[in-house]
Design an enzyme around this catalytic site. Sequence first.
Site, PDB file in Angstrom:
ATOM      1  N   SER A 146       0.837  -1.206   0.000  1.00 28.21           N
ATOM      2  CA  SER A 146       0.000   0.000   0.000  1.00 28.21           C
ATOM      3  C   SER A 146       0.872   1.255   0.000  1.00 28.21           C
ATOM      4  O   SER A 146       0.384   2.338  -0.327  1.00 28.21           O
ATOM      5  CB  SER A 146      -0.931   0.008   1.215  1.00 28.21           C
ATOM      6  OG  SER A 146      -0.173   0.092   2.406  1.00 28.21           O
ATOM      7  N   TYR A 158      12.670   0.677  -0.442  1.00 26.75           N
ATOM      8  CA  TYR A 158      11.594  -0.333  -0.429  1.00 26.75           C
ATOM      9  C   TYR A 158      10.489   0.069  -1.401  1.00 26.75           C
ATOM     10  O   TYR A 158      10.037  -0.730  -2.227  1.00 26.75           O
ATOM     11  CB  TYR A 158      11.060  -0.463   0.990  1.00 26.75           C
ATOM     12  CG  TYR A 158       9.892  -1.410   1.143  1.00 26.75           C
ATOM     13  CD1 TYR A 158      10.081  -2.793   1.109  1.00 26.75           C
ATOM     14  CD2 TYR A 158       8.593  -0.934   1.339  1.00 26.75           C
ATOM     15  CE1 TYR A 158       9.004  -3.663   1.260  1.00 26.75           C
ATOM     16  CE2 TYR A 158       7.520  -1.790   1.488  1.00 26.75           C
ATOM     17  CZ  TYR A 158       7.722  -3.153   1.453  1.00 26.75           C
ATOM     18  OH  TYR A 158       6.659  -4.012   1.594  1.00 26.75           O
TER      19      TYR A 158
END
Length: 279
Positions: A146, A158
């Site tokens: 998300s 990331y």
Amino acid sequence: MTEHLAGKVAVITGGGGGLGTAMGRVFAEAGMGVAALDIDEAAAEGTAADLAESFGVPTTAVRVDVGDAGSIEAAARHVEGTLGGCDVLCANVGVQQFGAIDRLTDDEWSWLLQVNVLGTVRTVRAFLPQIRARDGFRRIVLTASSSVLAPAVRLGAYQTSKFAAMGFGETLREELAGEGIGVTLLFPGGMMTGHLDSSERARPADLVATGAEDDDLTTMLEHRPMGADDVVMPDHAVRNLLADLEADEPYCLTHGSHRPVYEGRRAAMDAAFDRMEGS
Ligand SMILES: NC(=O)c1ccc[n+]([C@@H]2O[C@H](COP(=O)([O-])OP(=O)(O)OC[C@H]3O[C@@H](n4cnc5c(N)ncnc54)[C@H](O)[C@@H]3O)[C@@H](O)[C@H]2O)c1
């Protein structure tokens, strides 16, 4: 409702824990065989044994490092030899590394891109021939995050890796559309898993440099505060997965309050379209 799935096979990387194990339960409950692949061999074996005992389906466990092409290819041969092939592939491995953009080292960027991006690409490449050889219900699930919808600070490497995984998935869906193989991008929100610990354990021994700082997590949470409903158990996160796969949905959202941030980004893109078309 899921009788047509009985006897099919799901292959799950990162199947030794958290989200991967929860996915395994969804497929095993539908009567599918499950191959749990993980760098943590004991964890993969635990998932496989648990699913076999709980649901009476065939399972297998394989140690795999998705950062290593030879390892994932050997795992694909093992799955074909034991369970006969792959109908649903979940390329679910992702490692986490906090750190400000100007502090993360090249080695840390390389590790995240190697595992989260190239690992995903390799996983798909290794299993695609088996998926192509099957017929009927065939799907590929790629685990994004998300945070791709609502990016947060201190998660640059990331999030970059998850945007890349999403770009790969979007292309893959187009490339496989004519073959009846659906591709679904999964966007989990925060889950109670051992993700930070498993990332630490999977970190290469020679990767000593770190751009992480003690306040990374608190700074990230100040930027994107999380409410009580923003962190759930992985079994809750996968409650709609099978229905979304059966409907061949391109996106599966799990939970979380990131919609306003995403809508703000979408509005900015719409405005950019308006300016472009009006110029
Ligand atoms: N936990 C969260 O809050 C969260 C949120 C969004 C997305 N995700 C994503 O969900 C996916 C699953 O994570 P999780 O939360 O279930 O964590 P987890 O730690 O329970 O599972 C990840 C698994 O991947 C394995 N792994 C790590 N490196 C590997 C490698 N190189 N090769 C093979 N296996 C390897 C670990 O051993 C572990 O079992 C990841 O892609 C993660 O980025 C997690």
